[in-house]
Design an enzyme around this catalytic site. Structure first.
Site, PDB file in Angstrom:
ATOM      1  N   LYS A  22      -6.064  17.386  57.692  1.00  9.94           N
ATOM      2  CA  LYS A  22      -4.740  17.825  57.225  1.00  9.94           C
ATOM      3  C   LYS A  22      -3.867  18.232  58.419  1.00  9.94           C
ATOM      4  O   LYS A  22      -2.700  17.832  58.517  1.00  9.94           O
ATOM      5  CB  LYS A  22      -4.915  18.986  56.253  1.00  9.94           C
ATOM      6  CG  LYS A  22      -3.679  19.280  55.426  1.00  9.94           C
ATOM      7  CD  LYS A  22      -3.953  20.393  54.433  1.00  9.94           C
ATOM      8  CE  LYS A  22      -4.497  19.868  53.122  1.00  9.94           C
ATOM      9  NZ  LYS A  22      -5.932  19.906  52.976  1.00  9.94           N
ATOM     10  N   GLN A 181       1.642  26.707  57.291  1.00 14.18           N
ATOM     11  CA  GLN A 181       2.874  25.916  57.217  1.00 14.18           C
ATOM     12  C   GLN A 181       3.959  26.696  56.473  1.00 14.18           C
ATOM     13  O   GLN A 181       3.694  27.306  55.425  1.00 14.18           O
ATOM     14  CB  GLN A 181       2.576  24.602  56.487  1.00 14.18           C
ATOM     15  CG  GLN A 181       3.705  23.603  56.467  1.00 14.18           C
ATOM     16  CD  GLN A 181       3.278  22.299  55.804  1.00 14.18           C
ATOM     17  OE1 GLN A 181       2.385  22.285  54.963  1.00 14.18           O
ATOM     18  NE2 GLN A 181       3.898  21.200  56.199  1.00 14.18           N
ATOM     19  N   HIS A 840     -26.984 -16.536  32.845  1.00 12.43           N
ATOM     20  CA  HIS A 840     -28.438 -16.553  32.891  1.00 12.43           C
ATOM     21  C   HIS A 840     -29.104 -15.697  31.826  1.00 12.43           C
ATOM     22  O   HIS A 840     -29.931 -16.162  31.045  1.00 12.43           O
ATOM     23  CB  HIS A 840     -28.913 -16.098  34.278  1.00 12.43           C
ATOM     24  CG  HIS A 840     -30.361 -15.748  34.304  1.00 12.43           C
ATOM     25  ND1 HIS A 840     -30.807 -14.451  34.136  1.00 12.43           N
ATOM     26  CD2 HIS A 840     -31.457 -16.516  34.411  1.00 12.43           C
ATOM     27  CE1 HIS A 840     -32.125 -14.446  34.159  1.00 12.43           C
ATOM     28  NE2 HIS A 840     -32.548 -15.672  34.335  1.00 12.43           N
TER      29      HIS A 840
END
Length: 888
Positions: A22, A181, A840
């Site tokens: 981050k 931040q 198959h």
């Protein structure tokens, strides 16, 4: 860099070890000039310094190493203990001081978002999104230091521990940085994906938006608006009812508040802002060079980017040189092998359609994506005639795939193909199809069908011997070029000499079914045809299953031999076998079996998979299952009984018609019985040749090992044919070890991918749908391929070598190919995730007379091991009778 704190302007994507995923991304975007709120990162050096202060963490890490991801109670107990321990550690004084100084520099009076940023987070292969904690509206140094400590502790939440264990990350090597931040207080926020995370469409930007902070959306508190943008236009708007929002509190923290009623159904983002945000998303994607998962906020009319990480859930897309939309089908679903293949396996298979392409190197028809081979059918879809035949064939192979291709054909690009393209395809196919059509006509109306198997067997023996001779006369890079040429010429030969017989049988089957339905009705015709299909002659795979059951009868006489087979390992298997009472005779019988069928295995279209002759211990679980689930000779008695029922059904079918029709119906029955069993011959030819090619490639690999270019022979499995030829010509050897390391890592990652049936060049996974009006509520819907109803215990088997079937068990598998056939004599019923009427498992189930339903998406996940289930192979659904596993 031994710094506790780093500014966003000091870091970029190269600083992941210090700033975590981050933090590195936020620094990268800051340097790129993107609108990122300012902030700083508390480095992993700070975390490591903090952890070193503990005397207990080494012992706690040792306990983490012993966990498995599903030991939830132990994870819960140990995680809580570690978090409580970390809370007791005192943060060093110099670390506190540096964090507070960074806060003062950015602004002590501001509010911050404090987010965990692990070094194993926001990676191209694993996002780890949401594994650690986030704290919003943090104010002042006291709250900040407390939030940092909590972030460090969140590295040991239950979900984070379990996620690391499941994805193979070492707890000691995952470090945590903390992002601090500046808070943005958005009016609207959300998440943007620069590719549609649901369909995978790369040109679609998908935006989720809601009022207030984005945590309301992430936590699931609200259902956000959904907007989609493609080509600069809004193509979808889904306005939701947003009853609440999360807002910041002045003193710190957040609060959830109800929205006014009149605001709940408002469009959160205006159209102009949707397009502005989408353009910003494309700019971010261009910077990183790959699709992004972006957190954003809109405040005072301006967008802020709070985070951007790679989207790790998208299925890879092959590259194309043109801008045209291409549609690809998964070759593995057609061949009943959905596991990822190594590069050599795909490289060999990709040569099969070379005869169709003008330039197979520049415009390959088979392309790799996620370790799977995808066939580009775009050119074939341009022809209306070919298009309808493709759908018919796919419908018999896998109805979900046929449905998905039908959906893809609604795209405008496939409504009209160019006349030039249609002519080119016709010109390539005509020399093959015209003679084959003539042979089918002759086989259907004139030729004695009883001679067909002998003629096909002679061709197979001849082409195998010719190929063996050619390979023995070649060496070095010429061996690789020979294999490429032979694979490119194989399909026309096999189609005209072998596959024409089963094509005739399929046509006879269709004509017979049509006439019988008209005469007797759907139900009676289905019953008669299901009996007519039993114990078909000339099926090499069925014969293989019977002979393996004979081998099981040889083993059941000796208890010590059975005990050995239950625990046998690959190393020294045959040598130790000879020492067991009865083992010598059994080993001789096994050698005879391997002489005939040793080139086969599960996933046999991948040349790199070990054949039974290379690792015969793979057969041990099937032998044990045969012993447990049936009496000696029972398989032969059942087969004889099936032959008798088929003969009686044939007579009854013929008796339904008047004299003038009897001769034609009798002919159809005769062709049907003689040729339908040959449906495995063309694949058997390929498998025999693949074994020869593998031996030749490994011979050349030994040369490369001798000169030190490769460390092991098996390393060639991670190279393409062209790359191997280059090595043999002393080209491209310099970076080979780095290439091999990357390829091995990619193959391990590919194991985790769920591959789609149909994929476009735009990355869109086109899904098909099955409908069944006869299925009861809650039933799992699939394709009915073998009539009858059976109830039994579900046995989820992912690999045949792990199989343990008891009497009455129902085999539930992702797919079955010939390598699974030995289990069919033990199973009471069959369920697969992949397949259709002509694949198959379906064919063998009908021959053995066991009810089967195929094409049930995620059957191995939706059905639990050991529960009682009911398989309705007549109507095509499965019911879970008991939700709890039985005690047996």
């Amino acid at each position: 860099m031994n710094k506790y704190v780093l500014s966003f302007t000091e870091i970029d994507k190269a600083h992941l070890p210090l700033a975590g995923g981050k933090g590195a991304n936020l620094g990268e975007m800051t340097k790129a000039g993107l609108p990122v709120p300012t902030g700083f990162c508390i480095s992993t050096f700070a975390y490591r310094t903090f952890i070193k202060a503990s005397r207990e963490m080494d012992g706690l890490f040792d306990q983490l190493d012993q966990l498995t991801y599903d030991e939830l109670e132990r994870i819960r107990f140990l995680g809580k203990r570690i978090r409580e321990h970390l809370a007791s550690i005192v943060m060093p004084v110099d670390m506190k001081s540096e964090i507070v100084r960074a806060l003062d520099k950015t602004g002590r009076d501001k509010a911050y978002a404090v987010r965990s940023s692990a070094t194993a987070e926001d990676l191209p292969t694993a996002s780890f999104a949401g594994q650690q904690d986030t704290y919003l509206n943090v104010r002042g140094s006291v709250q900040l230091l407390h939030a940092v400590r909590d972030c460090w502790a969140s590295l040991f939440t239950d979900r984070a521990i379990s996620y690391r264990v499941k994805n193979g990350f070492d707890h000691r090597s995952v470090f945590l940085a903390v992002v601090v931040q500046e808070m943005v207080f958005p009016e609207v926020s959300g998440i943007m994906f620069t590719a549609d995370p649901i369909s995978g469409h790369r040109n679609t930007i998908s935006i989720d938006a809601s009022f207030g902070l984005g945590e309301a959306l992430v936590s699931g508190l609200v259902t956000a608006d959904l907007y989609q943008v493609r080509g600069g236009e809004i193509v979808k708007k889904q306005i939701s009812k947003k009853e609440a929002a999360i807002y910041a509190v002045p003193g710190g923290g957040t609060v959830t508040e109800p929205l006014p009623y009149e605001k709940q159904t408002l469009q959160a983002l205006p159209d102009a802002k949707i397009l502005e945000l989408a353009a910003l998303g494309r700019k971010i994607e261009a910077h990183y060079g790959r699709e992004q998962d972006i957190e954003w906020g809109l405040s005072d009319g301006r967008f802020y980017i709070l985070q951007s990480r790679p989207i790790t859930s998208l299925y890879p897309v092959p590259s194309f040189s043109d801008e045209k939309l291409h549609v690809m089908i998964n070759f593995g679903y057609i061949q009943m092998m959905t596991d990822p293949m190594k590069p050599l396996g795909i490289s060999v298979l990709s040569r099969i359609p070379d005869f169709l392409a003008n330039d197979p190197e520049a415009r390959p028809i088979i392309r790799e994506a996620g370790g799977r081979a995808f066939v580009d059918i775009t050119g074939a879809l341009s022809s209306k005639f070919v298009r309808s035949r493709i759908l018919t064939v796919l419908n018999g192979m896998d109805q979900l795939m046929a449905s998905a291709v039908s959906e893809a054909m609604k795209r405008i690009e496939f409504q009209y193909g160019s006349a030039r393209e249609r002519f080119r395809i016709a010109a390539r196919l005509a020399p093959i199809i015209v003679p084959a059509a003539g042979k089918v006509f002759a086989n259907l109306f004139f030729k004695a069908p009883e001679k067909a198997e002998q003629q096909a067997a002679a061709f197979i023996a001849n082409i195998v011997e010719e190929t063996r001779g050619k390979l023995s006369g070649a060496s070095g890079a010429e061996t690789i070029r020979l294999i490429k040429r032979e694979m490119g010429n194989l399909l026309p030969d096999v189609l005209s000499k072998v596959a024409v017989y089963v094509l005739t049988g399929v046509i006879a089957s269709g004509k017979l079914e049509k006439k019988l339905k008209k005469k007797t009705g759907n139900e009676q015709s289905a019953v008669l045809l299901s009996k007519l299909y039993k114990s078909l002659p000339h099926n090499v795979t069925t014969e293989m299953g019977l002979e393996l059951a004979d081998l099981s009868d040889q083993a059941r006489k000796h208890p010590e031999l059975i005990r050995y087979l239950r625990e046998a390992k690959s190393e020294g298997f045959l040598e130790e076998l000879a020492k067991i009472p009865g083992g010598g005779d059994f080993a001789n019988e096994l050698e005879c079996f391997l002489e005939k069928y040793g080139v086969r295995c599960a996933g046999e279209i991948d040349i790199t998979n070990p054949r039974w002759c290379e690792d015969p211990v793979q057969l041990a679980p099937s032998i044990i299952s045969n012993i447990q689930s049936g009496a000696a000779g029972e398989h032969r008695r059942k087969f004889k009984q099936g032959e008798k029922e088929a003969e009686e059904a044939g007579c009854e079918i013929i008796s339904q018609f008047r004299l003038f029709e009897k001769r034609w119906v009798s002919r159809l029955v005769r062709v049907y019985r003689s040729l339908m069993g040959m449906r495995e011959h063309h694949k058997y030819t390929l498998v025999k040749l693949l074994h020869l090619y593998k031996q030749a490639i490994l011979k050349e690999a030994r040369t490369l090992v001798k000169v030190g270019i490769l460390q092991r022979e098996e390393d060639v499995f991670y190279l393409t044919l062209d790359e191997m030829a280059g090595l043999l010509e002393n080209r491209e050897a310099g970076s080979i070890q780095s290439i091999l390391k990357t390829r091995k890592q990619e193959h391990a990652s590919n194991q985790k991918l769920k591959s789609p049936r149909v994929l476009t060049s735009e990355g869109e996974i086109v899904a098909g749908k099955l409908h069944n009006a006869k299925s009861p509520e809650g039933a799992l819907i699939g394709t009915p391929v073998s009539a009858g109803v059976v109830e039994g215990t579900a046995r989820i088997i992912i690999k045949p070598e792990d199989a343990k079937l008891n009497p009455g068990d129902i085999l539930v598998a992702p797919y079955t190919d010939p390598g699974w056939t030995p289990l069919f004599t033990s199973a009471a019923g069959l369920i697969t995730e992949v397949g259709g009427m002509m694949t198959h498992g379906s064919v063998v189930a009908r021959e053995y007379g066991i009810p089967a339903v195929v094409g049930i998406e995620k059957a191995t996940e939706l059905i639990r091991e050991g529960v009682q289930i009911r398989v309705d192979g007549t109507n095509g659904y499965v019911q879970i009778v008991s939700k709890e596993p039985s005690s047996n």
